[in-house]
Design a protein around this motif. Structure first.
Motif, PDB file in Angstrom:
ATOM      1  N   PHE A 195       0.951  -1.208   0.057  1.00  0.00           N
ATOM      2  CA  PHE A 195       0.149   0.019   0.094  1.00  0.00           C
ATOM      3  C   PHE A 195       0.928   1.150  -0.021  1.00  0.00           C
ATOM      4  CE2 PHE A 195      -2.226   3.238   2.641  1.00  0.00           C
ATOM      5  CZ  PHE A 195      -3.549   3.547   1.629  1.00  0.00           C
ATOM      6  N   ARG A 196       0.453   2.151  -0.775  1.00  0.00           N
ATOM      7  CA  ARG A 196       1.133   3.722  -0.709  1.00  0.00           C
ATOM      8  C   ARG A 196       0.389   4.726  -0.313  1.00  0.00           C
ATOM      9  NH1 ARG A 196       5.220   4.944  -5.773  1.00  0.00           N
ATOM     10  NH2 ARG A 196       6.938   4.255  -3.944  1.00  0.00           N
ATOM     11  N   LEU A 197       0.889   5.377   0.527  1.00  0.00           N
ATOM     12  CA  LEU A 197      -0.066   6.642   1.292  1.00  0.00           C
ATOM     13  C   LEU A 197       0.911   7.688   0.529  1.00  0.00           C
ATOM     14  CD1 LEU A 197      -2.016   7.883   3.012  1.00  0.00           C
ATOM     15  CD2 LEU A 197      -0.466   7.438   4.827  1.00  0.00           C
ATOM     16  N   PHE A 198       0.160   8.837   0.148  1.00  0.00           N
ATOM     17  CA  PHE A 198       0.802  10.102  -0.143  1.00  0.00           C
ATOM     18  C   PHE A 198      -0.039  11.228   0.674  1.00  0.00           C
ATOM     19  CE2 PHE A 198       0.468   7.763  -4.245  1.00  0.00           C
ATOM     20  CZ  PHE A 198       1.493   8.104  -4.653  1.00  0.00           C
ATOM     21  N   LEU A 199       0.943  11.817   1.391  1.00  0.00           N
ATOM     22  CA  LEU A 199       0.593  12.956   2.520  1.00  0.00           C
ATOM     23  C   LEU A 199       0.919  13.978   1.825  1.00  0.00           C
ATOM     24  CD1 LEU A 199       1.428  11.340   5.772  1.00  0.00           C
ATOM     25  CD2 LEU A 199      -0.762  11.544   4.770  1.00  0.00           C
ATOM     26  N   LEU A 200      -0.152  14.893   1.615  1.00  0.00           N
ATOM     27  CA  LEU A 200       0.174  16.456   0.838  1.00  0.00           C
ATOM     28  C   LEU A 200      -0.436  17.419   2.049  1.00  0.00           C
ATOM     29  CD1 LEU A 200       1.212  18.079  -1.232  1.00  0.00           C
ATOM     30  CD2 LEU A 200      -1.106  17.701  -2.502  1.00  0.00           C
ATOM     31  N   ARG A 201       0.316  18.072   2.445  1.00  0.00           N
ATOM     32  CA  ARG A 201      -0.022  19.255   3.126  1.00  0.00           C
ATOM     33  C   ARG A 201      -0.357  20.607   2.134  1.00  0.00           C
ATOM     34  NH1 ARG A 201       3.355  23.633   7.169  1.00  0.00           N
ATOM     35  NH2 ARG A 201       1.430  24.733   7.533  1.00  0.00           N
ATOM     36  N   HIS A 202      -1.406  21.155   2.343  1.00  0.00           N
ATOM     37  CA  HIS A 202      -1.918  22.367   1.509  1.00  0.00           C
ATOM     38  C   HIS A 202      -0.830  23.225   1.264  1.00  0.00           C
ATOM     39  CE1 HIS A 202      -2.285  25.450   4.298  1.00  0.00           C
ATOM     40  NE2 HIS A 202      -3.069  24.412   5.259  1.00  0.00           N
ATOM     41  N   ALA A 203      -0.711  24.064   0.046  1.00  0.00           N
ATOM     42  CA  ALA A 203       0.504  24.782  -0.155  1.00  0.00           C
ATOM     43  C   ALA A 203       0.111  25.877   0.878  1.00  0.00           C
ATOM     44  CB  ALA A 203       0.263  25.375  -1.700  1.00  0.00           C
ATOM     45  N   ARG A 204       0.985  27.031   0.812  1.00  0.00           N
ATOM     46  CA  ARG A 204       1.125  28.261   1.640  1.00  0.00           C
ATOM     47  C   ARG A 204      -0.256  29.231   1.324  1.00  0.00           C
ATOM     48  NH1 ARG A 204       5.798  29.483   3.902  1.00  0.00           N
ATOM     49  NH2 ARG A 204       6.774  28.378   2.163  1.00  0.00           N
ATOM     50  N   SER A 205      -0.822  29.689   2.277  1.00  0.00           N
ATOM     51  CA  SER A 205      -2.072  30.469   2.049  1.00  0.00           C
ATOM     52  C   SER A 205      -2.030  31.866   2.805  1.00  0.00           C
ATOM     53  CB  SER A 205      -3.298  29.787   2.582  1.00  0.00           C
ATOM     54  OG  SER A 205      -3.248  29.483   4.206  1.00  0.00           O
ATOM     55  N   GLY A 206      -2.771  32.704   2.202  1.00  0.00           N
ATOM     56  CA  GLY A 206      -2.614  34.032   3.078  1.00  0.00           C
ATOM     57  C   GLY A 206      -3.460  34.055   4.457  1.00  0.00           C
ATOM     58  N   TRP A 207      -3.246  34.962   5.040  1.00  0.00           N
ATOM     59  CA  TRP A 207      -3.817  35.057   6.329  1.00  0.00           C
ATOM     60  C   TRP A 207      -5.361  35.476   6.011  1.00  0.00           C
ATOM     61  CZ3 TRP A 207      -1.495  33.305  10.218  1.00  0.00           C
ATOM     62  CH2 TRP A 207      -0.185  33.272  10.226  1.00  0.00           C
ATOM     63  N   ALA A 208      -6.391  35.131   6.880  1.00  0.00           N
ATOM     64  CA  ALA A 208      -7.491  35.503   6.635  1.00  0.00           C
ATOM     65  C   ALA A 208      -7.873  37.000   6.723  1.00  0.00           C
ATOM     66  CB  ALA A 208      -8.425  34.837   8.063  1.00  0.00           C
ATOM     67  N   MET A 209      -8.748  37.552   5.993  1.00  0.00           N
ATOM     68  CA  MET A 209      -9.292  38.851   5.659  1.00  0.00           C
ATOM     69  C   MET A 209      -9.905  39.040   6.539  1.00  0.00           C
ATOM     70  SD  MET A 209      -7.186  39.684   3.096  1.00  0.00           S
ATOM     71  CE  MET A 209      -7.771  41.416   2.861  1.00  0.00           C
ATOM     72  N   PRO A 210     -10.225  40.269   7.104  1.00  0.00           N
ATOM     73  CA  PRO A 210     -11.216  40.464   8.194  1.00  0.00           C
ATOM     74  C   PRO A 210     -12.738  40.022   7.911  1.00  0.00           C
ATOM     75  CG  PRO A 210      -9.979  42.575   7.757  1.00  0.00           C
ATOM     76  CD  PRO A 210      -9.295  41.545   6.692  1.00  0.00           C
ATOM     77  N   GLY A 211     -13.231  39.470   8.776  1.00  0.00           N
ATOM     78  CA  GLY A 211     -14.628  38.916   8.600  1.00  0.00           C
ATOM     79  C   GLY A 211     -14.429  37.305   7.913  1.00  0.00           C
ATOM     80  N   GLN A 212     -13.376  36.958   7.380  1.00  0.00           N
ATOM     81  CA  GLN A 212     -13.224  35.743   6.558  1.00  0.00           C
ATOM     82  C   GLN A 212     -13.051  34.540   7.389  1.00  0.00           C
ATOM     83  OE1 GLN A 212      -9.827  35.212   3.997  1.00  0.00           O
ATOM     84  NE2 GLN A 212     -10.694  34.495   2.494  1.00  0.00           N
ATOM     85  N   ARG A 213     -13.607  33.777   7.157  1.00  0.00           N
ATOM     86  CA  ARG A 213     -13.539  32.326   7.907  1.00  0.00           C
ATOM     87  C   ARG A 213     -12.150  31.770   7.497  1.00  0.00           C
ATOM     88  NH1 ARG A 213     -18.038  28.215   6.679  1.00  0.00           N
ATOM     89  NH2 ARG A 213     -17.040  28.516   4.663  1.00  0.00           N
ATOM     90  N   ASP A 214     -11.389  31.018   8.534  1.00  0.00           N
ATOM     91  CA  ASP A 214     -10.361  30.360   8.193  1.00  0.00           C
ATOM     92  C   ASP A 214     -10.710  29.443   7.013  1.00  0.00           C
ATOM     93  OD1 ASP A 214      -7.434  29.107   8.855  1.00  0.00           O
ATOM     94  OD2 ASP A 214      -8.909  27.389   9.095  1.00  0.00           O
ATOM     95  N   PHE A 215     -11.443  28.579   7.016  1.00  0.00           N
ATOM     96  CA  PHE A 215     -11.994  27.517   6.190  1.00  0.00           C
ATOM     97  C   PHE A 215     -11.835  28.258   4.631  1.00  0.00           C
ATOM     98  CE2 PHE A 215     -15.217  25.600   3.243  1.00  0.00           C
ATOM     99  CZ  PHE A 215     -15.136  24.323   3.651  1.00  0.00           C
TER     100      PHE A 215
END
Length: 178
Positions: A9-29
């Motif tokens: 079995f082969r497992l690939f673990l990929l962390r998401h790429a770099r993201s910007g900070w949340a804008m005011p009022g924006q959800r982390d999601f």
């Protein structure tokens, strides 16, 4: 680091790429990749293509930055990839990631596209603290893709026996040369 035998079995673990900070009022999601993150995602996707890496199925967090990271893979590997979006990868603990691996261990390979600290914690649970420290001295990098080969299929409650086949870490300076 790489074994010539075909893994069970082969497992690939990929962390998401770099993201910007949340804008005011924006959800982390809803945080999106920033420019560097888009470049990292493309570099990781191209490195996967160059090495012939192709998972049977991709389970991706529903968060915007994970979906965008997975989209780079789809562009590079082809639209016929089996990508499934899983809400629990956004908010679930490391045990959720582990449970998903166990539930898909009947396949030849699985990729999880998710978040830290869960990706790094799962990496450490599978490979141990010493191997984790050697491979990820500064932590699991954004857009980092670990390829983990199992000698036997992962089973619920079992002891997993696996080794790190490769770790792909995008280098931002590579993007400038493209």
């Amino acid at each position: 680091m790489q074994d010539s035998a075909v893994p069970a079995f082969r497992l690939f673990l990929l962390r998401h790429a770099r993201s910007g900070w949340a804008m005011p009022g924006q959800r982390d999601f809803d945080r999106a990749l920033d420019d560097e993150g888009y470049a990292e995602a493309e570099l990781t996707a191209q490195a996967a293509v160059d090495r012939g890496l192709r998972p049977d199925v991709i389970l991706c967090s529903t968060a915007a930055r994970c979906r965008q990271t997975a989209e780079a893979l789809c562009r590079a590997l082809g639209p016929e990839l089996d990508v499934r979006h899983v809400d629990q990868l956004y908010s679930g603990p490391t045990s959720t990631y582990r449970n998903l691996v166990e539930a898909h261990a009947h396949r030849d390979s699985l990729m999880l596209v998710g978040h830290n600290p869960m990706i790094e914690e799962l990496f450490q649970q599978i490979l141990g603290a010493e191997s984790t420290a050697a491979a990820l001295g500064d932590g699991y990098p954004p857009a980092g893709l670990a390829v983990i080969d199992f000698r036997a299929r992962p089973t619920p409650g079992g002891i997993w026996s696996a080794s790190l086949a490769m770790l792909l870490v995008p280098q931002p300076e590579e993007a400038e040369g493209r």
